[in-house]
Design a protein around this motif. Structure first.
Motif, PDB file in Angstrom:
ATOM      1  N   SER A 125      24.053  65.885  49.570  1.00 17.88           N
ATOM      2  CA  SER A 125      22.745  66.026  50.067  1.00 17.88           C
ATOM      3  C   SER A 125      21.996  66.617  48.828  1.00 17.88           C
ATOM      4  O   SER A 125      20.576  66.705  48.945  1.00 17.88           O
ATOM      5  N   THR A 169      19.610  60.454  54.028  1.00 20.64           N
ATOM      6  CA  THR A 169      19.324  61.516  55.366  1.00 20.64           C
ATOM      7  C   THR A 169      20.720  62.106  55.706  1.00 20.64           C
ATOM      8  O   THR A 169      21.627  61.652  55.585  1.00 20.64           O
ATOM      9  N   GLU A 171      22.004  62.216  58.459  1.00 20.72           N
ATOM     10  CA  GLU A 171      22.862  61.539  59.540  1.00 20.72           C
ATOM     11  C   GLU A 171      23.433  60.337  58.614  1.00 20.72           C
ATOM     12  O   GLU A 171      24.549  60.041  58.902  1.00 20.72           O
ATOM     13  N   GLU A 172      22.913  59.552  57.882  1.00 20.71           N
ATOM     14  CA  GLU A 172      23.366  58.628  57.019  1.00 20.71           C
ATOM     15  C   GLU A 172      24.593  59.122  56.228  1.00 20.71           C
ATOM     16  O   GLU A 172      25.638  58.422  56.000  1.00 20.71           O
ATOM     17  N   ARG A 174      26.481  61.753  57.054  1.00 23.28           N
ATOM     18  CA  ARG A 174      27.475  62.186  57.791  1.00 23.28           C
ATOM     19  C   ARG A 174      28.232  60.914  58.260  1.00 23.28           C
ATOM     20  O   ARG A 174      29.607  60.847  58.256  1.00 23.28           O
ATOM     21  N   ALA A 175      27.500  59.852  58.410  1.00 20.98           N
ATOM     22  CA  ALA A 175      28.227  58.513  58.896  1.00 20.98           C
ATOM     23  C   ALA A 175      28.946  57.945  57.739  1.00 20.98           C
ATOM     24  O   ALA A 175      30.112  57.154  57.920  1.00 20.98           O
ATOM     25  N   ASP A 407      29.310  67.425  63.974  1.00 19.64           N
ATOM     26  CA  ASP A 407      28.218  66.485  64.886  1.00 19.64           C
ATOM     27  C   ASP A 407      27.095  66.619  64.021  1.00 19.64           C
ATOM     28  O   ASP A 407      26.777  67.297  63.147  1.00 19.64           O
TER      29      ASP A 407
END
Length: 407
Positions: A125, A169, A171-172, A174-175, A407
């Protein structure tokens, strides 16, 4: 002469007079007063052997009227003590279904493994991913025992995908990290513990045979007992073979696990031949029509050639009944890279078909899952996540990676 006689007579008279005085005085002495008449006497203190309470007027029986213990009849008015009823064996437990068990234990896994996922996401990040940052990412993976080669592969793929992705981001990221870790862990491998029946040399059906091997202290006997619970939860009948004859408590420990789920344990004398016990266990499983025979072997030090050769003998003797469906190697996840050394030597002696990682909840080095699979080319099939009876779970790559990245 006359004088002498007179003196003697006087002495005799004096003696007789003295005796009369004594007798008279004795006669004049008053006898002691008689004791007063006794009134009602208080009850005497009980003595040893006395019966408590008032004596009863019940007629006493003669020795001929008293029956001996164990006789079916007794004198009228006496109760016959019934012998204690034998204790009924405990009802076998019904283990929880094994399917989805790792998902239920995910929180426990996440507590120990979360540092890996958080560390990687924090580094990815950063606004500028310079060489120092990528080196920190490599160090994080190596510290988690992912292994050198898998770490290099993962870092290279992350470099390329982050460059293409541009903006990052949470979320991106983590995915992205989840997808790449899943690729390393592998989702295509067969992670089923094979306990299907097979055909023996004489054409008879043979239960699924599972050998459980490993170094001392990895939790091998406990894993065998917990695996019996996993199979019973799936509706299978199991016979356990206590082929660890060198450790005094191993057979007792395994038998206790078996009794809890209604599985019989075949054992031999302490210090006996492990191959003989394993052979007898499979024979009993065949005779009983059981679905599976689980053989707990002695914990072998991978540096002792003689003991390792004996492990090969156990496998050869068992195969006289039929093919061995599974050889599961139990490794302690907390040993890290040392577990890889053990795994290599065991793989040279017997054909390892699957891995069991115990104490995975007690270490932050979950990367050993990736490293040991890459080293042996065989999948992790079961993981231990605690000391509870149902804490042995079938390994599910998705649930494992989700616990890593959160999560």
């Amino acid at each position: 002469m006359d004088i002498i006689l007179i003196v003697i007579a006087i002495a005799v008279v004096a003696v007789l007079a003295a005796g009369g005085l004594v007798v008279g005085s004795r006669r004049r002495k008053q006898p002691p007063a008689p004791p007063p008449s006794p009134g009602p006497r208080p009850p005497a203190e009980p003595q040893v052997g006395d019966e408590a309470g008032e004596p009863s007027d019940e007629k006493r029986r003669t020795i001929e009227e008293v029956g001996l213990p164990g006789e079916g009849t007794a004198a009228a008015g006496t109760a016959v003590a019934e012998p204690p009823a034998p204790e009924a064996p405990p009802e076998p437990e019904v283990p929880a279904p094994a399917a989805g068990r790792l998902v239920r234990l995910r929180a426990r896994l996440a507590r120990s493994q979360n540092s890996l996922g958080k560390g990687l996401l924090g580094l990815l990040s950063r606004e500028h991913l310079d060489e120092d940052t990528w080196e920190e990412i490599e160090d994080t993976l190596l510290t988690a025992d992912v292994g050198v080669q898998p770490t290099q592969e993962l870092v290279e793929r992350l470099r390329e995908r982050v460059k293409v992705l541009g903006t990052r981001t949470p979320e991106e990221l983590r995915a992205l990290l989840r997808e790449e870790l899943l690729t390393l862990v592998g989702t295509e491998a067969d992670r089923t513990v094979h306990t299907d029946e097979s055909v023996g040399p004489e054409g008879a059906e043979v239960p699924g045979i599972v050998l459980v091997v490993g170094v001392n202290g990895t939790g091998k006997t406990t894993t065998t007992g917990k695996l019996a619970r996993v199979l019973v939860a799936d509706g299978k009948s199991v016979v356990l073979g206590a082929a660890d004859t060198f450790r005094a408590a191993a057979a007792d420990q395994l038998q206790t696990w078996g009794e809890r789920v209604g599985a019989r344990t075949v054992r031999g004398p302490e210090g006996g031949d492990p191959a003989s016990v394993a052979y007898d266990a499979v024979k009993e499983a065949i005779d009983e029509g059981a679905d599976a025979a689980l053989i707990d072997t002695a914990g072998r030090l991978h540096t002792k050639t003689g003991l390792m050769d004996e492990l090969g003998k156990v496998k050869r003797v068992v195969e006289k009944h039929g093919p061995v469906g599974e050889v599961l190697l139990v490794l302690d996840a907390t040993t890290g890279q040392n577990g890889l050394v053990q795994a290599r030597v065991f793989a040279e002696v017997v054909d390892i078909t699957g891995l069991v990682l115990t104490k995975l909840d007690g270490t932050a080095k979950g990367g050993i899952v990736i490293a040991v699979q890459r080293e042996l080319g065989v999948p992790v099939k079961l993981v231990g996540l605690g000391e509870g009876a149902d804490d042995l779970a079938p390994f599910e790559p998705e649930a494992f990676v989700d616990a890593l990245v959160g999560d």
